[in-house]
Design a protein around this motif. Structure first.
Motif, PDB file in Angstrom:
ATOM      1  N   LEU A 109      41.501  14.979  -2.814  1.00 52.00           N
ATOM      2  CA  LEU A 109      39.819  14.008  -3.074  1.00 52.00           C
ATOM      3  C   LEU A 109      38.972  14.149  -2.548  1.00 52.00           C
ATOM      4  N   PHE A 110      39.328  15.847  -1.563  1.00 51.55           N
ATOM      5  CA  PHE A 110      38.236  16.141  -0.867  1.00 51.55           C
ATOM      6  C   PHE A 110      37.820  17.347  -1.559  1.00 51.55           C
ATOM      7  N   TYR A 111      38.735  17.910  -2.018  1.00 48.48           N
ATOM      8  CA  TYR A 111      38.925  19.815  -2.815  1.00 48.48           C
ATOM      9  C   TYR A 111      39.144  19.639  -4.349  1.00 48.48           C
ATOM     10  N   GLY A 112      39.529  18.591  -5.008  1.00 47.72           N
ATOM     11  CA  GLY A 112      38.922  19.088  -6.487  1.00 47.72           C
ATOM     12  C   GLY A 112      40.813  19.232  -7.002  1.00 47.72           C
ATOM     13  N   ASN A 113      40.839  19.967  -7.979  1.00 46.63           N
ATOM     14  CA  ASN A 113      42.372  21.157  -8.050  1.00 46.63           C
ATOM     15  C   ASN A 113      42.310  22.115  -7.720  1.00 46.63           C
ATOM     16  N   MET A 114      43.737  21.753  -6.892  1.00 48.27           N
ATOM     17  CA  MET A 114      43.917  22.679  -6.739  1.00 48.27           C
ATOM     18  C   MET A 114      44.115  23.971  -7.104  1.00 48.27           C
ATOM     19  N   GLU A 115      43.793  23.798  -8.649  1.00 51.76           N
ATOM     20  CA  GLU A 115      43.992  24.759  -9.452  1.00 51.76           C
ATOM     21  C   GLU A 115      42.660  25.805  -9.864  1.00 51.76           C
ATOM     22  N   ASP A 116      41.677  25.237  -8.953  1.00 47.81           N
ATOM     23  CA  ASP A 116      40.388  26.139  -9.168  1.00 47.81           C
ATOM     24  C   ASP A 116      39.974  26.884  -8.279  1.00 47.81           C
ATOM     25  N   TYR A 117      41.521  27.052  -6.715  1.00 48.25           N
ATOM     26  CA  TYR A 117      41.776  27.634  -5.869  1.00 48.25           C
ATOM     27  C   TYR A 117      43.283  29.115  -5.944  1.00 48.25           C
ATOM     28  N   CYS A 118      41.784  30.385  -5.047  1.00 50.84           N
ATOM     29  CA  CYS A 118      43.135  31.356  -4.306  1.00 50.84           C
ATOM     30  C   CYS A 118      43.148  30.707  -2.608  1.00 50.84           C
ATOM     31  N   ILE A 119      44.685  29.857  -2.560  1.00 48.33           N
ATOM     32  CA  ILE A 119      44.333  29.838  -1.438  1.00 48.33           C
ATOM     33  C   ILE A 119      45.258  30.735  -0.133  1.00 48.33           C
ATOM     34  N   LEU A 120      44.812  30.766   0.461  1.00 46.81           N
ATOM     35  CA  LEU A 120      45.157  32.038   1.694  1.00 46.81           C
ATOM     36  C   LEU A 120      45.349  31.700   3.117  1.00 46.81           C
ATOM     37  N   ALA A 121      46.893  31.697   2.993  1.00 46.12           N
ATOM     38  CA  ALA A 121      47.259  30.515   4.632  1.00 46.12           C
ATOM     39  C   ALA A 121      47.772  32.246   5.557  1.00 46.12           C
ATOM     40  N   LEU A 122      46.639  31.681   6.527  1.00 45.25           N
ATOM     41  CA  LEU A 122      47.610  32.727   7.896  1.00 45.25           C
ATOM     42  C   LEU A 122      47.606  31.394   8.983  1.00 45.25           C
ATOM     43  N   LEU A 123      48.831  31.894   9.359  1.00 43.99           N
ATOM     44  CA  LEU A 123      49.445  30.498   9.960  1.00 43.99           C
ATOM     45  C   LEU A 123      50.805  31.121  10.819  1.00 43.99           C
ATOM     46  N   PRO A 124      50.490  32.549  11.484  1.00 40.44           N
ATOM     47  CA  PRO A 124      51.610  32.920  11.981  1.00 40.44           C
ATOM     48  C   PRO A 124      52.218  31.571  12.980  1.00 40.44           C
ATOM     49  N   SER A 125      51.737  31.103  14.077  1.00 39.60           N
ATOM     50  CA  SER A 125      52.710  29.998  15.140  1.00 39.60           C
ATOM     51  C   SER A 125      53.067  29.536  14.066  1.00 39.60           C
ATOM     52  N   TYR A 126      53.286  28.790  12.901  1.00 35.46           N
ATOM     53  CA  TYR A 126      53.331  28.203  12.559  1.00 35.46           C
ATOM     54  C   TYR A 126      55.075  28.888  11.550  1.00 35.46           C
ATOM     55  N   LEU A 127      54.521  30.184  11.260  1.00 37.54           N
ATOM     56  CA  LEU A 127      55.589  30.426  10.696  1.00 37.54           C
ATOM     57  C   LEU A 127      56.615  31.051  10.735  1.00 37.54           C
ATOM     58  N   GLU A 128      56.792  31.137  12.475  1.00 34.86           N
ATOM     59  CA  GLU A 128      57.335  31.981  13.097  1.00 34.86           C
ATOM     60  C   GLU A 128      58.199  30.806  13.781  1.00 34.86           C
ATOM     61  N   ARG A 129      58.054  29.485  13.110  1.00 33.59           N
ATOM     62  CA  ARG A 129      59.704  28.662  13.410  1.00 33.59           C
ATOM     63  C   ARG A 129      59.331  27.712  12.338  1.00 33.59           C
ATOM     64  N   GLU A 130      60.961  27.065  12.537  1.00 34.59           N
ATOM     65  CA  GLU A 130      61.307  26.535  11.435  1.00 34.59           C
ATOM     66  C   GLU A 130      60.562  24.582  11.866  1.00 34.59           C
ATOM     67  N   GLY A 131      60.519  24.443  10.609  1.00 32.32           N
ATOM     68  CA  GLY A 131      60.527  22.404  11.122  1.00 32.32           C
ATOM     69  C   GLY A 131      58.939  22.507  10.547  1.00 32.32           C
ATOM     70  N   SER A 132      57.726  23.265  10.437  1.00 36.18           N
ATOM     71  CA  SER A 132      56.668  22.997  10.097  1.00 36.18           C
ATOM     72  C   SER A 132      55.910  22.140   8.928  1.00 36.18           C
ATOM     73  N   SER A 133      55.804  20.495   9.532  1.00 30.41           N
ATOM     74  CA  SER A 133      55.102  20.116   7.935  1.00 30.41           C
ATOM     75  C   SER A 133      53.788  20.549   7.481  1.00 30.41           C
ATOM     76  N   LEU A 134      53.245  21.506   8.533  1.00 26.88           N
ATOM     77  CA  LEU A 134      51.799  22.121   7.595  1.00 26.88           C
ATOM     78  C   LEU A 134      52.240  22.857   6.647  1.00 26.88           C
ATOM     79  N   ILE A 135      53.391  23.952   7.420  1.00 23.48           N
ATOM     80  CA  ILE A 135      53.833  25.285   6.235  1.00 23.48           C
ATOM     81  C   ILE A 135      54.410  24.827   4.873  1.00 23.48           C
ATOM     82  N   TYR A 136      55.284  23.011   5.190  1.00 23.37           N
ATOM     83  CA  TYR A 136      55.324  22.471   3.887  1.00 23.37           C
ATOM     84  C   TYR A 136      54.287  22.796   3.018  1.00 23.37           C
TER      85      TYR A 136
END
Length: 326
Positions: A109-136
């Motif tokens: 709805l907000f960004y269009g087709n996800m296949e139109d992007y290369c998605i890079l995620a810089l989420l150290p605090s989230y990656l370093e623990r279990e159970g993050s809905s953002l990481i999912y």
């Protein structure tokens, strides 16, 4: 029975109101914790006839209760981040497909087709623990983009800088999703001039840096990345939907989510537009847990239905929200 297809096909305010009241009745009936809270407030389906009548469950309940509206077993338990010894929130999710539909449809709805992007995620605090809905969510969007360079970065700042420049100069649409303090770390290492990259900040300083007001933060990030606007995502462990800001900190909800503002002195009293108060969230994707949540965020809603997040309550400032909280 509530149909999730009805929730994700809401196309008008009238439909939203109708389904919201239906979800309230369902959760009153099937969510023991929420029903007990409603009973304390003398609220039930016979006297809740408008959205404004619906009680909003204080978000702290997710720290001490299993908040569910069915008898199904958990498919996933999402947990909030917290410092050592802090009690964290747990969101018991009995149907992950609902979450996946929610974030995929909102992204589209907000960004269009996800296949139109290369998605890079810089989420150290989230990656370093279990159970993050953002990481999912980020993992699913990365896979959905089907771009060979999409992926997570932990502390590989030099590789990430090189990759961003390479992709941007090649004309590739890039979405860099980053926790705020890590984005600041990145621009301290390199000053960018990006033409094809969206920067989306999420989370906060996570105790790594001093908190900053949004205007100051976004000015720094705009300058450091060489972009005109910083995008933001507003979500939390206890929700299965996100609101997005395409710049200036002004957020918009997908059609199955809405924000109401409550009085800071009286948590049970809603207030009107253009006034600062506590943020209450209606998240119909939370049909299997609780769709009506009183957050600890302060905000302001505007007549065009957009909203701003202005900060957080100090615990001592929360009034009228502490019924039953353990």
């Amino acid at each position: 029975m509530i149909s999730t297809s009805d929730i994700f096909s809401i196309a008008s305010k009238k439909e939203f109101e109708k389904i919201t009241l239906k979800v309230f009745r369902h959760q009153y009936e099937h969510n023991a914790v929420y029903r007990q809270f409603c009973t304390l407030l003398k609220k039930n389906p016979s006297n809740v006839k408008r959205i404004i009548d619906i009680p909003f469950l204080p978000i702290q309940f997710f720290k001490s209760n299993r908040i569910v509206s069915n008898t199904n077993s958990d498919e996933k338990i999402f947990t909030s981040s917290g410092t050592t010894g802090m009690i964290t929130s747990k969101h018991h999710v009995t149907d992950l497909k609902v979450y996946e539909t929610s974030f995929r449809q909102a992204f589209s709805l907000f960004y269009g087709n996800m296949e139109d992007y290369c998605i890079l995620a810089l989420l150290p605090s989230y990656l370093e623990r279990e159970g993050s809905s953002l990481i999912y969510m980020a993992q699913d969007l990365i896979e959905g983009s089907q771009h060979p360079d999409s992926g997570f970065y932990l502390n590989e700042y030099k590789q990430l800088i090189k990759k961003i420049i390479e992709l941007d100069e090649a004309g590739q649409n890039v979405l860099l999703l980053g926790v705020t303090y890590a984005l600041l770390d990145l621009i301290e290492m390199h000053s960018f001039s990006l033409k094809n990259t969206l920067i989306m900040e999420t989370g906060g300083m996570k105790g790594k840096r001093k908190e900053m007001i949004r205007e100051e933060l976004h000015a720094l990030l705009c300058k450091g990345f060489g972009v005109k606007a910083i995008h933001s995502e507003y979500g939390m462990t206890e929700l299965l939907s996100q609101a997005y800001s395409l710049g200036n900190g002004i957020f918009e909800c997908p059609p199955w989510m809405d924000i109401l503002i409550r009085d800071t002195e009286d948590a049970l009293s809603p207030i009107g537009y253009n006034r600062t108060g506590g943020i209450n969230v209606i998240d119909l994707a939370n049909v299997n847990s609780c769709s009506f949540i009183a957050t600890q965020d302060l905000g302001k809603k505007y007549e065009n239905q957009t909203f701003e997040v202005l900060g957080r309550f100090d615990n001592s400032d929360i009034r009228g929200c502490n019924l039953m909280v353990q």
